[in-house]
Design a protein around this motif. Structure first.
Motif, PDB file in Angstrom:
ATOM      1  N   GLY A  63       0.784  -1.230   0.000  1.00  0.00           N
ATOM      2  CA  GLY A  63       0.000   0.000   0.000  1.00  0.00           C
ATOM      3  C   GLY A  63       0.815   1.279   0.000  1.00  0.00           C
ATOM      4  O   GLY A  63       0.264   2.372   0.133  1.00  0.00           O
ATOM      5  N   PHE A  64       2.131   1.182  -0.147  1.00  0.00           N
ATOM      6  CA  PHE A  64       2.981   2.368  -0.188  1.00  0.00           C
ATOM      7  C   PHE A  64       3.065   2.846  -1.637  1.00  0.00           C
ATOM      8  O   PHE A  64       3.984   2.504  -2.370  1.00  0.00           O
ATOM      9  CB  PHE A  64       4.375   2.038   0.368  1.00  0.00           C
ATOM     10  N   THR A  65       2.074   3.640  -2.040  1.00  0.00           N
ATOM     11  CA  THR A  65       1.924   3.998  -3.446  1.00  0.00           C
ATOM     12  C   THR A  65       2.239   5.473  -3.743  1.00  0.00           C
ATOM     13  O   THR A  65       2.410   5.835  -4.901  1.00  0.00           O
ATOM     14  CB  THR A  65       0.491   3.696  -3.916  1.00  0.00           C
ATOM     15  N   TYR A  66       2.327   6.310  -2.730  1.00  0.00           N
ATOM     16  CA  TYR A  66       2.580   7.741  -2.943  1.00  0.00           C
ATOM     17  C   TYR A  66       4.070   7.965  -3.177  1.00  0.00           C
ATOM     18  O   TYR A  66       4.905   7.322  -2.540  1.00  0.00           O
ATOM     19  CB  TYR A  66       2.107   8.516  -1.706  1.00  0.00           C
ATOM     20  N   ASP A  67       4.422   8.868  -4.073  1.00  0.00           N
ATOM     21  CA  ASP A  67       5.820   9.156  -4.376  1.00  0.00           C
ATOM     22  C   ASP A  67       6.269  10.396  -3.612  1.00  0.00           C
ATOM     23  O   ASP A  67       6.007  11.519  -4.031  1.00  0.00           O
ATOM     24  CB  ASP A  67       5.995   9.350  -5.884  1.00  0.00           C
TER      25      ASP A  67
ATOM     26  N   ILE B 232       8.879   6.775   9.432  1.00  0.00           N
ATOM     27  CA  ILE B 232       9.479   5.795   8.536  1.00  0.00           C
ATOM     28  C   ILE B 232       9.208   4.421   9.125  1.00  0.00           C
ATOM     29  O   ILE B 232       9.610   4.131  10.249  1.00  0.00           O
ATOM     30  CB  ILE B 232      10.983   6.035   8.370  1.00  0.00           C
ATOM     31  N   VAL B 233       8.511   3.582   8.370  1.00  0.00           N
ATOM     32  CA  VAL B 233       8.144   2.261   8.881  1.00  0.00           C
ATOM     33  C   VAL B 233       8.895   1.128   8.186  1.00  0.00           C
ATOM     34  O   VAL B 233       8.912   0.007   8.686  1.00  0.00           O
ATOM     35  CB  VAL B 233       6.617   2.024   8.806  1.00  0.00           C
ATOM     36  N   HIS B 234       9.499   1.412   7.046  1.00  0.00           N
ATOM     37  CA  HIS B 234      10.310   0.412   6.339  1.00  0.00           C
ATOM     38  C   HIS B 234      11.565   1.099   5.812  1.00  0.00           C
ATOM     39  O   HIS B 234      11.484   2.227   5.333  1.00  0.00           O
ATOM     40  CB  HIS B 234       9.566  -0.195   5.146  1.00  0.00           C
TER      41      HIS B 234
ATOM     42  N   VAL C 224      18.864   3.996  -0.804  1.00  0.00           N
ATOM     43  CA  VAL C 224      18.037   3.621   0.331  1.00  0.00           C
ATOM     44  C   VAL C 224      16.590   3.861  -0.073  1.00  0.00           C
ATOM     45  O   VAL C 224      16.256   4.915  -0.613  1.00  0.00           O
ATOM     46  CB  VAL C 224      18.368   4.442   1.599  1.00  0.00           C
ATOM     47  N   VAL C 225      15.745   2.871   0.160  1.00  0.00           N
ATOM     48  CA  VAL C 225      14.309   2.986  -0.112  1.00  0.00           C
ATOM     49  C   VAL C 225      13.609   3.075   1.234  1.00  0.00           C
ATOM     50  O   VAL C 225      13.780   2.208   2.090  1.00  0.00           O
ATOM     51  CB  VAL C 225      13.790   1.765  -0.906  1.00  0.00           C
ATOM     52  N   TYR C 226      12.832   4.137   1.427  1.00  0.00           N
ATOM     53  CA  TYR C 226      12.080   4.340   2.665  1.00  0.00           C
ATOM     54  C   TYR C 226      10.599   4.120   2.415  1.00  0.00           C
ATOM     55  O   TYR C 226      10.056   4.656   1.448  1.00  0.00           O
ATOM     56  CB  TYR C 226      12.263   5.776   3.181  1.00  0.00           C
ATOM     57  N   GLY C 227       9.954   3.370   3.289  1.00  0.00           N
ATOM     58  CA  GLY C 227       8.500   3.280   3.314  1.00  0.00           C
ATOM     59  C   GLY C 227       8.029   4.237   4.392  1.00  0.00           C
ATOM     60  O   GLY C 227       8.364   4.074   5.561  1.00  0.00           O
ATOM     61  N   ILE C 228       7.286   5.249   3.998  1.00  0.00           N
ATOM     62  CA  ILE C 228       6.906   6.336   4.907  1.00  0.00           C
ATOM     63  C   ILE C 228       5.396   6.380   5.060  1.00  0.00           C
ATOM     64  O   ILE C 228       4.655   6.246   4.087  1.00  0.00           O
ATOM     65  CB  ILE C 228       7.418   7.687   4.371  1.00  0.00           C
TER      66      ILE C 228
ATOM     67  N   GLY D 246      -2.522   8.712   7.406  1.00  0.00           N
ATOM     68  CA  GLY D 246      -2.683   7.423   6.752  1.00  0.00           C
ATOM     69  C   GLY D 246      -2.098   7.303   5.361  1.00  0.00           C
ATOM     70  O   GLY D 246      -2.116   6.230   4.775  1.00  0.00           O
ATOM     71  N   LYS D 247      -1.566   8.398   4.801  1.00  0.00           N
ATOM     72  CA  LYS D 247      -0.966   8.328   3.467  1.00  0.00           C
ATOM     73  C   LYS D 247       0.329   7.528   3.559  1.00  0.00           C
ATOM     74  O   LYS D 247       1.163   7.771   4.429  1.00  0.00           O
ATOM     75  CB  LYS D 247      -0.672   9.727   2.953  1.00  0.00           C
ATOM     76  N   LYS D 248       0.474   6.530   2.666  1.00  0.00           N
ATOM     77  CA  LYS D 248       1.671   5.703   2.667  1.00  0.00           C
ATOM     78  C   LYS D 248       2.371   5.825   1.326  1.00  0.00           C
ATOM     79  O   LYS D 248       1.739   5.789   0.279  1.00  0.00           O
ATOM     80  CB  LYS D 248       1.328   4.231   2.934  1.00  0.00           C
TER      81      LYS D 248
END
Length: 97
Positions: free
Chosen positions: A21-25, A42-44, A59-63, A68-70
């Motif tokens: 669900g991390f679709t926002y750039d 930062i969750v990932h 480095v790739v960050y999952g934010i 709720g925006k991911k």
């Protein structure tokens, strides 16, 4: 808690985060994070190191935002990358540990 994942490539990491669900750039909207850091977590984190060329490191960050925006932010280590944002995100991930 920040989770560290190891995928073979940056694109594989992005695919896996997209499936979660991390679709926002956030690369296109990094000012959102710079102006309101308290609203993001930062969750990932995924670090990719090139085999021979340090310019291949990323480095790739999952934010996740508090509304709720991911999304993802990809930080490279080349001279043309946004070093200010990369440093800022690095500081955020350290605070979250």
């Amino acid at each position: 808690m920040t989770r560290m994942y190891h995928y073979a490539t940056v694109s594989k990491a992005l695919d896996q985060l997209h499936e979660k669900g991390f679709t926002y750039d956030f690369n296109l909207n990094s000012d959102m994070i710079k102006k309101n850091p308290e609203k993001f977590e930062i969750v990932h984190v995924y670090r990719y190191e090139g085999d021979s060329d340090p310019g291949d490191e990323a480095v790739v960050y999952g934010i996740k935002s508090n509304n709720g925006k991911k999304g993802v932010y990809v930080s490279g280590f080349s001279a043309d990358s946004d070093q200010e944002t990369a440093k800022f995100l690095s500081d955020l991930s350290i605070k979250g540990r």
